[in-house]
Design an enzyme around this catalytic site. Structure first.
Site, short mmCIF file in Angstrom:
data_model
loop_
_atom_site.label_atom_id
_atom_site.label_comp_id
_atom_site.label_asym_id
_atom_site.label_seq_id
_atom_site.Cartn_x
_atom_site.Cartn_y
_atom_site.Cartn_z
N HIS A 72 1.34 -0.66 -0.21
CA HIS A 72 0.09 0.11 0.05
C HIS A 72 0.80 1.38 -0.27
O HIS A 72 0.84 2.24 -0.57
CB HIS A 72 -1.17 0.04 1.21
CG HIS A 72 -0.38 0.50 2.53
ND1 HIS A 72 0.21 -0.59 3.39
CD2 HIS A 72 0.14 1.44 3.13
CE1 HIS A 72 0.29 -0.19 4.72
NE2 HIS A 72 0.33 1.59 4.58
N ASP A 107 0.54 -7.52 1.35
CA ASP A 107 0.73 -6.50 1.75
C ASP A 107 2.29 -5.88 2.05
O ASP A 107 2.43 -5.13 2.83
CB ASP A 107 0.14 -5.14 2.65
CG ASP A 107 -0.46 -3.95 2.81
OD1 ASP A 107 0.41 -3.65 1.60
OD2 ASP A 107 -0.54 -3.63 3.70
N SER A 129 4.42 3.48 7.79
CA SER A 129 4.03 2.25 6.90
C SER A 129 5.10 1.12 5.80
O SER A 129 5.84 1.64 5.57
CB SER A 129 2.80 2.24 5.97
OG SER A 129 1.75 2.39 7.00
#
Length: 354
Positions: free
Chosen positions: A89, A120, A203
């Site tokens: 992402h 992911d 992230s």
């Protein structure tokens, strides 16, 4: 409220310090007969501080900031060829990136190697890798235990080379990401839950233990639905090291994932709705010939209502239940056929990727 099995969480894509101590002098004070009630806490505190600083010095040079046209995130240097692992992402639909190393302010060019949204994860590669890259060392996921101290490293809110501290709060979590905002909506099993603060921009960064080993990739933080999606402090999740290394090695070698390591029934399904239009199971719409479901006698039209002891009331809950299991596991699948409840023992296969 957060459910114990599947946790609805939100990751933001654009936006998901050290000083030297002296443990030797502290130890000398204790050895010289200083009061243990006054010196021991100081000695222990300095030793822990020194341990933090050593981990930061060891690992932070391996954590980078990744910039795309839509925002930024973090990544981890995987090898000395310039491969960097991050979240899918963070990459989104981009194929070119700017990468800023921890010891530099100049962005380096990078391109996409491959992305695997189902877990992911993605790999990008520096176009001209500089000398002195510091690949991170990855730990053994099986040795991650509740209560271990963790440090989360990344670029929260664009603040590069930031470090937060916490503990391993839980292991083996199965977490479902929401779709939208760059998130692929993946359901990921065996995640590490940590109390270390994970904020937007973290992230793709590193979750590290006190052995300077990466035990996970910071991926998302939980949100509280009752407060309109506000962050739930101290509840973050990281993809475990075993998943990272397995997927990353395949993406680098083959440009795709051929062994997902994820359990599967070998079916295509959709959510089943009862007469009151409430979700009440997962209807099988296709069965792979020779696959686990086919071998166990499951058919098109069967409605799965339970995997083992886990209720199934939708396609999402079926996916979540399977994500918590591993290929080769034998489970009892409860389903309905022609209005009758039945069971079948199924040996799970491996999720096939496109």
């Amino acid at each position: 409220m957060l459910a114990p099995g599947a946790v609805a969480a939100l990751t933001a894509l654009a936006l998901a310090g050290c000083s030297s101590g002296s443990s030797e002098s502290s130890s000398s004070s204790v050895a010289a007969g200083a009061s243990s009630s006054s010196s021991s806490p100081t000695a222990s505190g300095n030793q822990l501080q020194d341990a933090y600083q050593k981990v930061i010095a060891d690992v932070l040079p391996s954590v980078v900031q990744i910039t795309t046209a839509n925002g930024l995130g973090s990544g981890i240097v995987y090898d000395n060829k310039g491969d960097i692992v991050t979240n899918a992402h963070v990459v989104g639909t981009a194929t070119t990136f700017g990468v800023t190393l921890a010891n530099s302010t100049k962005a380096l060019d990078a391109t996409l190697v491959a992305s695997y949204p189902e877990s992911d994860l993605a790999v990008i590669r520096l176009t001209s890798p500089p000398n002195g890259l510091r690949p991170a060392a990855f730990g053994d996921s099986a040795k991650v235990e509740l209560g271990q101290i963790t440090l989360a490293m990344g670029s929260p809110l664009g603040l590069s080379s930031s470090v937060t501290q916490g503990i391993v709060s839980a292991t083996g979590r199965t977490v479902s990401e929401p779709q939208g905002g760059g998130s692929p909506g993946a359901t990921i099993g065996n995640m590490v839950q940590t109390s270390a603060a994970i904020n937007p921009g973290n992230s793709g960064g590193a979750l590290v233990n006190l052995d300077s080993r990466v035990i996970g990739i910071n991926t998302l933080a939980a949100t509280e639905p009752e407060t309109n999606g506000a962050a739930a402090p101290g509840i973050g999740f990281a993809i475990p090291a075993s998943t990272i290394t397995s997927i990353t090695d395949q993406l680098i070698k083959d440009g795709k994932v051929t062994n997902s390591g994820r359990a599967a029934l070998g079916i295509t399904a959709r959510t089943y709705f009862d007469q009151n239009f409430r979700p009440a199971g997962a209807t099988i719409v296709a069965v792979a010939g020779g696959g686990p479901a086919d071998s166990a006698g499951l058919q098109v039209g069967d409605v799965i209502t339970r995997i083992g002891d886990t209720p199934v009331d939708s396609l999402n809950s079926l996916t979540t239940a399977l994500a918590s299991l591993t290929p080769g596991t034998k489970v009892t699948v409860t389903y309905t056929r022609d209005g009758q409840s039945r069971t079948a023992d199924v040996t799970l296969g491996t999720l096939q990727t496109p």
